[in-house]
Design an enzyme around this catalytic site. Structure first.
Site, PDB file in Angstrom:
ATOM      1  N   ARG A 149       1.944  -6.295 -20.556  1.00  0.00           N
ATOM      2  CA  ARG A 149       2.866  -6.307 -21.678  1.00  0.00           C
ATOM      3  C   ARG A 149       2.345  -7.301 -22.713  1.00  0.00           C
ATOM      4  NH1 ARG A 149       6.220  -6.656 -16.977  1.00  0.00           N
ATOM      5  NH2 ARG A 149       7.581  -4.829 -16.696  1.00  0.00           N
ATOM      6  N   LYS A 173       8.745  -9.711 -16.768  1.00  0.00           N
ATOM      7  CA  LYS A 173      10.193  -9.734 -16.981  1.00  0.00           C
ATOM      8  C   LYS A 173      10.892 -10.421 -15.815  1.00  0.00           C
ATOM      9  CE  LYS A 173      10.514  -5.609 -19.913  1.00  0.00           C
ATOM     10  NZ  LYS A 173      11.101  -4.262 -20.072  1.00  0.00           N
ATOM     11  N   HIS A 242       1.736  -1.877 -26.694  1.00  0.00           N
ATOM     12  CA  HIS A 242       2.353  -1.213 -25.542  1.00  0.00           C
ATOM     13  C   HIS A 242       1.688   0.144 -25.265  1.00  0.00           C
ATOM     14  CE1 HIS A 242       5.465  -2.236 -22.734  1.00  0.00           C
ATOM     15  NE2 HIS A 242       5.937  -1.013 -22.733  1.00  0.00           N
ATOM     16  N   ARG A 245      -0.847  -0.292 -22.649  1.00  0.00           N
ATOM     17  CA  ARG A 245      -0.227  -0.352 -21.311  1.00  0.00           C
ATOM     18  C   ARG A 245       0.072   1.057 -20.811  1.00  0.00           C
ATOM     19  NH1 ARG A 245       2.957  -3.597 -17.765  1.00  0.00           N
ATOM     20  NH2 ARG A 245       5.051  -2.801 -17.314  1.00  0.00           N
ATOM     21  N   HIS A 268       6.723  -2.974 -12.308  1.00  0.00           N
ATOM     22  CA  HIS A 268       8.019  -2.298 -12.367  1.00  0.00           C
ATOM     23  C   HIS A 268       8.808  -2.593 -11.097  1.00  0.00           C
ATOM     24  CE1 HIS A 268       6.545   0.967 -15.388  1.00  0.00           C
ATOM     25  NE2 HIS A 268       6.905  -0.147 -15.987  1.00  0.00           N
ATOM     26  N   TYR A 277       5.534   8.539 -15.925  1.00  0.00           N
ATOM     27  CA  TYR A 277       4.133   8.903 -16.107  1.00  0.00           C
ATOM     28  C   TYR A 277       3.763  10.145 -15.319  1.00  0.00           C
ATOM     29  CZ  TYR A 277       3.793   4.373 -18.310  1.00  0.00           C
ATOM     30  OH  TYR A 277       3.990   3.304 -19.147  1.00  0.00           O
TER      31      TYR A 277
END
Length: 277
Positions: A149, A173, A242, A245, A268, A277
């Site tokens: 990120r 995150k 992004h 990514r 994630h 994806y």
């Protein structure tokens, strides 16, 4: 595909026509969808339907995603492939159905835009001996190589990078830390940049990537530099951090078919986030 595999496909279409009595329009759809699968197999050196495993089936679905097909169209293509493999199993021409459990994204979910492999490679071909060009190549290679990120990239310190171990430690995150691999081109570019960085860094600055003032490079500066390089390198789509990514995730999934590995590398928490994806 070998001639034998092509004959098996033709036999299946004859079965749909003569035994299932499908309409010409439906048969045409099957033919088109299975021709798409055949082209994928040819491009990946698969010359026999027995050679197609779940990893390739997932990569095929990922390719359809990257091409921008609607979820309904992808679902139809995968359904045709699944049905064809059921026929192969019934006829003793396959040992498994590679498409069992391979699903299209839920309706309404749009695949994040990604660069093609060629576009990504072209973007990284930054020439120039000036320090900022070398810095930019290093940060773009790292973004793409490790699927970072933007906030993760700009927060990296020199001490977070282990070139010998080919890893970088990032904080994502929720303040969660993870260690991700760094590809060879990125390691080379970072090594070159570190020599330049030493002369630019302000006293006490720990950041890996610096601005002209010798202090930590900001997110907005990365966005602007990437946009400028994309134009200079002839990338004809709007490009942002992004997107690199997304490109990393799409290209890795297409080549490996390993969704859980991609989930871990992206950081994630939920597999469903990766399944787009």
């Amino acid at each position: 595909m070998k001639a034998q595999a092509a004959r098996q496909l033709d036999a299946y279409l004859d079965f749909l026509k003569n035994e299932r009595r499908l309409s010409p329009h439906t048969l045409s759809n099957y033919r088109r969808d299975l021709d798409t699968l055949t082209a994928f197999c040819d491009a990946h050196g698969l010359d026999d339907w027995r050679a197609l495993h779940v990893q390739q089936a997932r990569a095929f679905a990922a390719q359809l995603h990257r091409q921008g097909l609607a979820g309904r169209s992808i679902a139809r293509t995968l359904s045709a492939a699944r049905s064809f493999h059921r026929y192969l199993l019934r006829e003793g021409l396959a040992a498994h159905n590679a498409f069992t459990g391979v699903a299209a994204p839920k309706a309404g979910k749009r695949l994040p835009k990604a660069l093609s492999v060629d576009q990504a490679a072209r973007l990284m071909q930054i020439d120039g001996d000036e320090p900022l060009a070398r810095r930019d190549r290093a940060l773009l290679e790292l973004l793409y190589s490790s699927g970072l990120r933007l906030a993760e990239l700009v927060s990296i310190n020199v001490s977070d990078v282990d070139l010998r171990d080919a890893t970088v430690t990032v904080t994502g995150k929720g303040a969660k830390t993870r260690i991700v691999p760094v590809g060879a081109p990125a390691r080379t570019a970072i090594s070159v940049w570190l020599k330049e960085r030493a002369a630019l860094a302000a006293v006490g600055e720990t950041a890996l990537f610096l601005g002209r003032n010798g202090k930590r490079l900001g997110a907005r500066a990365v966005q602007l530099r990437l946009k400028q390089w994309a134009v200079r390198q002839g990338i004809e789509v709007p490009t942002h951090p992004h997107m690199l990514r997304h490109s990393f995730a799409s290209h890795l999934l297409e080549s490996s078919g390993d969704l859980r590995a991609v989930q871990e590398l992206l950081g994630h928490a939920d597999l469903s986030t990766t399944q787009v994806y």
